[in-house]
Write an enzyme that holds these catalytic residues in place. Sequence first.
Site, PDB file in Angstrom:
ATOM      1  N   ASN A   1       0.845 -10.520   1.353  1.00 18.13           N
ATOM      2  CA  ASN A   1       0.292  -9.204   1.692  1.00 18.13           C
ATOM      3  C   ASN A   1      -1.094  -8.973   1.107  1.00 18.13           C
ATOM      4  O   ASN A   1      -1.895  -8.243   1.702  1.00 18.13           O
ATOM      5  CB  ASN A   1       1.264  -8.125   1.181  1.00 18.13           C
ATOM      6  CG  ASN A   1       0.613  -6.763   1.087  1.00 18.13           C
ATOM      7  OD1 ASN A   1       0.465  -6.067   2.088  1.00 18.13           O
ATOM      8  ND2 ASN A   1       0.194  -6.369  -0.121  1.00 18.13           N
TER       9      ASN A   1
ATOM     10  N   ALA B   1     -11.839 -12.400  11.161  1.00 16.41           N
ATOM     11  CA  ALA B   1     -11.676 -13.856  11.208  1.00 16.41           C
ATOM     12  C   ALA B   1     -10.492 -14.272  10.332  1.00 16.41           C
ATOM     13  O   ALA B   1      -9.668 -15.113  10.720  1.00 16.41           O
ATOM     14  CB  ALA B   1     -12.952 -14.553  10.735  1.00 16.41           C
TER      15      ALA B   1
ATOM     16  N   TYR C   1     -13.314 -10.073   7.835  1.00 15.44           N
ATOM     17  CA  TYR C   1     -11.916  -9.620   7.771  1.00 15.44           C
ATOM     18  C   TYR C   1     -11.148 -10.024   9.035  1.00 15.44           C
ATOM     19  O   TYR C   1     -10.034 -10.564   8.955  1.00 15.44           O
ATOM     20  CB  TYR C   1     -11.915  -8.102   7.597  1.00 15.44           C
ATOM     21  CG  TYR C   1     -10.547  -7.478   7.462  1.00 15.44           C
ATOM     22  CD1 TYR C   1      -9.841  -7.521   6.261  1.00 15.44           C
ATOM     23  CD2 TYR C   1      -9.955  -6.809   8.544  1.00 15.44           C
ATOM     24  CE1 TYR C   1      -8.594  -6.929   6.140  1.00 15.44           C
ATOM     25  CE2 TYR C   1      -8.710  -6.222   8.430  1.00 15.44           C
ATOM     26  CZ  TYR C   1      -8.029  -6.283   7.226  1.00 15.44           C
ATOM     27  OH  TYR C   1      -6.786  -5.700   7.116  1.00 15.44           O
TER      28      TYR C   1
ATOM     29  N   SER D   1       0.645  -3.953  -6.277  1.00 16.13           N
ATOM     30  CA  SER D   1       0.238  -2.853  -7.173  1.00 16.13           C
ATOM     31  C   SER D   1       0.048  -1.530  -6.453  1.00 16.13           C
ATOM     32  O   SER D   1       0.167  -0.470  -7.052  1.00 16.13           O
ATOM     33  CB  SER D   1      -1.066  -3.234  -7.886  1.00 16.13           C
ATOM     34  OG  SER D   1      -2.100  -3.411  -6.933  1.00 16.13           O
TER      35      SER D   1
ATOM     36  N   GLY E   1       0.242  -8.837  -4.037  1.00 11.30           N
ATOM     37  CA  GLY E   1      -0.476  -7.560  -3.934  1.00 11.30           C
ATOM     38  C   GLY E   1       0.452  -6.357  -3.898  1.00 11.30           C
ATOM     39  O   GLY E   1       0.379  -5.524  -2.995  1.00 11.30           O
TER      40      GLY E   1
ATOM     41  N   SER F   1      -3.399  -8.204  10.793  1.00 11.37           N
ATOM     42  CA  SER F   1      -3.967  -6.899  11.177  1.00 11.37           C
ATOM     43  C   SER F   1      -4.238  -6.905  12.677  1.00 11.37           C
ATOM     44  O   SER F   1      -4.530  -7.964  13.258  1.00 11.37           O
ATOM     45  CB  SER F   1      -5.291  -6.672  10.441  1.00 11.37           C
ATOM     46  OG  SER F   1      -5.983  -5.572  11.002  1.00 11.37           O
TER      47      SER F   1
HETATM   48  P1  NAP Z   1      -4.840  -2.004  -0.757  1.00  4.92           P
HETATM   49  O1  NAP Z   1      -4.225  -0.670  -0.900  1.00  4.92           O
HETATM   50  O2  NAP Z   1      -6.287  -2.178  -1.020  1.00  4.92           O
HETATM   51  O3  NAP Z   1      -3.998  -3.048  -1.659  1.00  4.92           O
HETATM   52  C1  NAP Z   1      -4.362  -4.398  -1.683  1.00  4.92           C
HETATM   53  C2  NAP Z   1      -3.442  -5.148  -2.608  1.00  4.92           C
HETATM   54  O4  NAP Z   1      -3.832  -6.521  -2.609  1.00  4.92           O
HETATM   55  C3  NAP Z   1      -3.483  -4.673  -4.042  1.00  4.92           C
HETATM   56  O5  NAP Z   1      -2.203  -4.758  -4.602  1.00  4.92           O
HETATM   57  C4  NAP Z   1      -4.393  -5.691  -4.713  1.00  4.92           C
HETATM   58  O6  NAP Z   1      -4.110  -5.892  -6.088  1.00  4.92           O
HETATM   59  C5  NAP Z   1      -4.006  -6.935  -3.976  1.00  4.92           C
HETATM   60  N1  NAP Z   1      -5.027  -7.958  -4.052  1.00  4.92           N
HETATM   61  C6  NAP Z   1      -6.303  -7.922  -3.584  1.00  4.92           C
HETATM   62  N2  NAP Z   1      -6.920  -9.075  -3.856  1.00  4.92           N
HETATM   63  C7  NAP Z   1      -6.027  -9.856  -4.509  1.00  4.92           C
HETATM   64  C8  NAP Z   1      -6.055 -11.176  -5.031  1.00  4.92           C
HETATM   65  N3  NAP Z   1      -7.160 -11.945  -4.941  1.00  4.92           N
HETATM   66  N4  NAP Z   1      -4.949 -11.660  -5.631  1.00  4.92           N
HETATM   67  C9  NAP Z   1      -3.824 -10.915  -5.722  1.00  4.92           C
HETATM   68  N5  NAP Z   1      -3.722  -9.660  -5.239  1.00  4.92           N
HETATM   69  C10 NAP Z   1      -4.810  -9.147  -4.642  1.00  4.92           C
HETATM   70  O7  NAP Z   1      -4.625  -2.589   0.728  1.00  4.92           O
HETATM   71  P2  NAP Z   1      -3.489  -2.294   1.810  1.00  4.92           P
HETATM   72  O8  NAP Z   1      -4.045  -1.367   2.799  1.00  4.92           O
HETATM   73  O9  NAP Z   1      -2.200  -2.015   1.144  1.00  4.92           O
HETATM   74  O10 NAP Z   1      -3.433  -3.730   2.521  1.00  4.92           O
HETATM   75  C11 NAP Z   1      -2.367  -4.638   2.301  1.00  4.92           C
HETATM   76  C12 NAP Z   1      -2.420  -5.699   3.399  1.00  4.92           C
HETATM   77  O11 NAP Z   1      -2.283  -5.062   4.680  1.00  4.92           O
HETATM   78  C13 NAP Z   1      -3.746  -6.456   3.443  1.00  4.92           C
HETATM   79  O12 NAP Z   1      -3.515  -7.807   3.784  1.00  4.92           O
HETATM   80  C14 NAP Z   1      -4.488  -5.758   4.558  1.00  4.92           C
HETATM   81  O13 NAP Z   1      -5.456  -6.581   5.147  1.00  4.92           O
HETATM   82  C15 NAP Z   1      -3.354  -5.440   5.506  1.00  4.92           C
HETATM   83  N6  NAP Z   1      -3.662  -4.367   6.451  1.00  4.92           N
HETATM   84  C16 NAP Z   1      -3.933  -3.100   6.013  1.00  4.92           C
HETATM   85  C17 NAP Z   1      -4.217  -2.105   6.951  1.00  4.92           C
HETATM   86  C18 NAP Z   1      -4.505  -0.688   6.558  1.00  4.92           C
HETATM   87  O14 NAP Z   1      -4.874   0.111   7.444  1.00  4.92           O
HETATM   88  N7  NAP Z   1      -4.355  -0.290   5.314  1.00  4.92           N
HETATM   89  C19 NAP Z   1      -4.242  -2.427   8.309  1.00  4.92           C
HETATM   90  C20 NAP Z   1      -3.979  -3.722   8.701  1.00  4.92           C
HETATM   91  C21 NAP Z   1      -3.678  -4.691   7.769  1.00  4.92           C
HETATM   92  P3  NAP Z   1      -4.975  -5.154  -7.273  1.00  4.92           P
HETATM   93  O15 NAP Z   1      -4.889  -3.694  -6.993  1.00  4.92           O
HETATM   94  O16 NAP Z   1      -4.253  -5.549  -8.491  1.00  4.92           O
HETATM   95  O17 NAP Z   1      -6.365  -5.679  -7.170  1.00  4.92           O
END
Ligand code: NAP
Length: 245
Positions: free
Chosen positions: A88, A155, A153, A12, A10, A140
């Site tokens: 990630n 869980a 989420y 991108s 992930g 998270s």
């Molecule tokens: P984001 O901006 O929505 O980015 C999610 C990334 O995951 C994107 O690169 C997406 O790729 C990729 N992805 C989603 N489904 C996928 C799949 N089935 N196979 C491969 N890649 C996939 O989210 P983020 O906020 O950066 O979150 C990243 C991580 O941090 C996640 O695990 C999230 O739960 C965790 N997190 C985030 C926060 C927050 O506040 N943002 C807080 C706690 C934990 P595409 O764009 O190509 O679909």
Amino acid sequence: MSGKNIVVTGGSKGIGKAIVETLAAEGNRVAFSYKSGKEASIQLADRLSKEGSFVWAFQADVSDAAQVEEFISFAKAKLGDIDVLVNNAGITRDKSLFIMPKEDWDDVIATNLTGYYNMTRALIGYFMKSKKGCVVNISSVGGFTGVGGQTNYCASKAGIIGFTKALAREVAKTGVRAVCVAPGFIETDMTAKMNEKHLEEIKRTVPLGRLGSAREVADLVSFLISDKARYITGSIFTIDGGLSA
Ligand code: NAP
């Protein structure tokens, strides 16, 4: 310059993108996956390569074991050896449980939990045989505090914590480490989906008074994969501006 060979899922956008940028800037070679963000991923890999880094992008859905195998083969071909896996890739499908369709439950578990299993399962034997390796799982704060509207989420994120602790115990004797990063609210597309009023409320409850940046999470990952963290395994690192203190 640590010069490790790293696989990130992930990459991108959001936290994954910041992890790719940060680790590449530190002299590591990175192969990252994406699902639908093809253009953004190719642009990121091209830009970082032009800046002198070694970065490759590959389309692979982490919930699909066959695509994961293809991604690992690609990464091995590009990187030669692999030292680090950063799990990630994650999604949200928020809804109160009493109206949550089974599909939203299944999608979140398939990506956030089974996706981590698929990636780690594909690499862990290789790490154990190499007698080195580090797995960083992005969980998270929601995995231990719970968040209303996010039973699926939370869980999945609680599952990742148990998964990491069990894995760390299982592989420690082979010299492989597994650690978990638990971010609070970080400024990415994931939090941009939340309503403005709710976000303002959150900022008021965060002791540091703001959302975190993806770069701040990436800096923690950079430390955890480094040799400075060589005695750390099975631990959960909260990065939330004091939210869960
Ligand atoms: P984001 O901006 O929505 O980015 C999610 C990334 O995951 C994107 O690169 C997406 O790729 C990729 N992805 C989603 N489904 C996928 C799949 N089935 N196979 C491969 N890649 C996939 O989210 P983020 O906020 O950066 O979150 C990243 C991580 O941090 C996640 O695990 C999230 O739960 C965790 N997190 C985030 C926060 C927050 O506040 N943002 C807080 C706690 C934990 P595409 O764009 O190509 O679909």
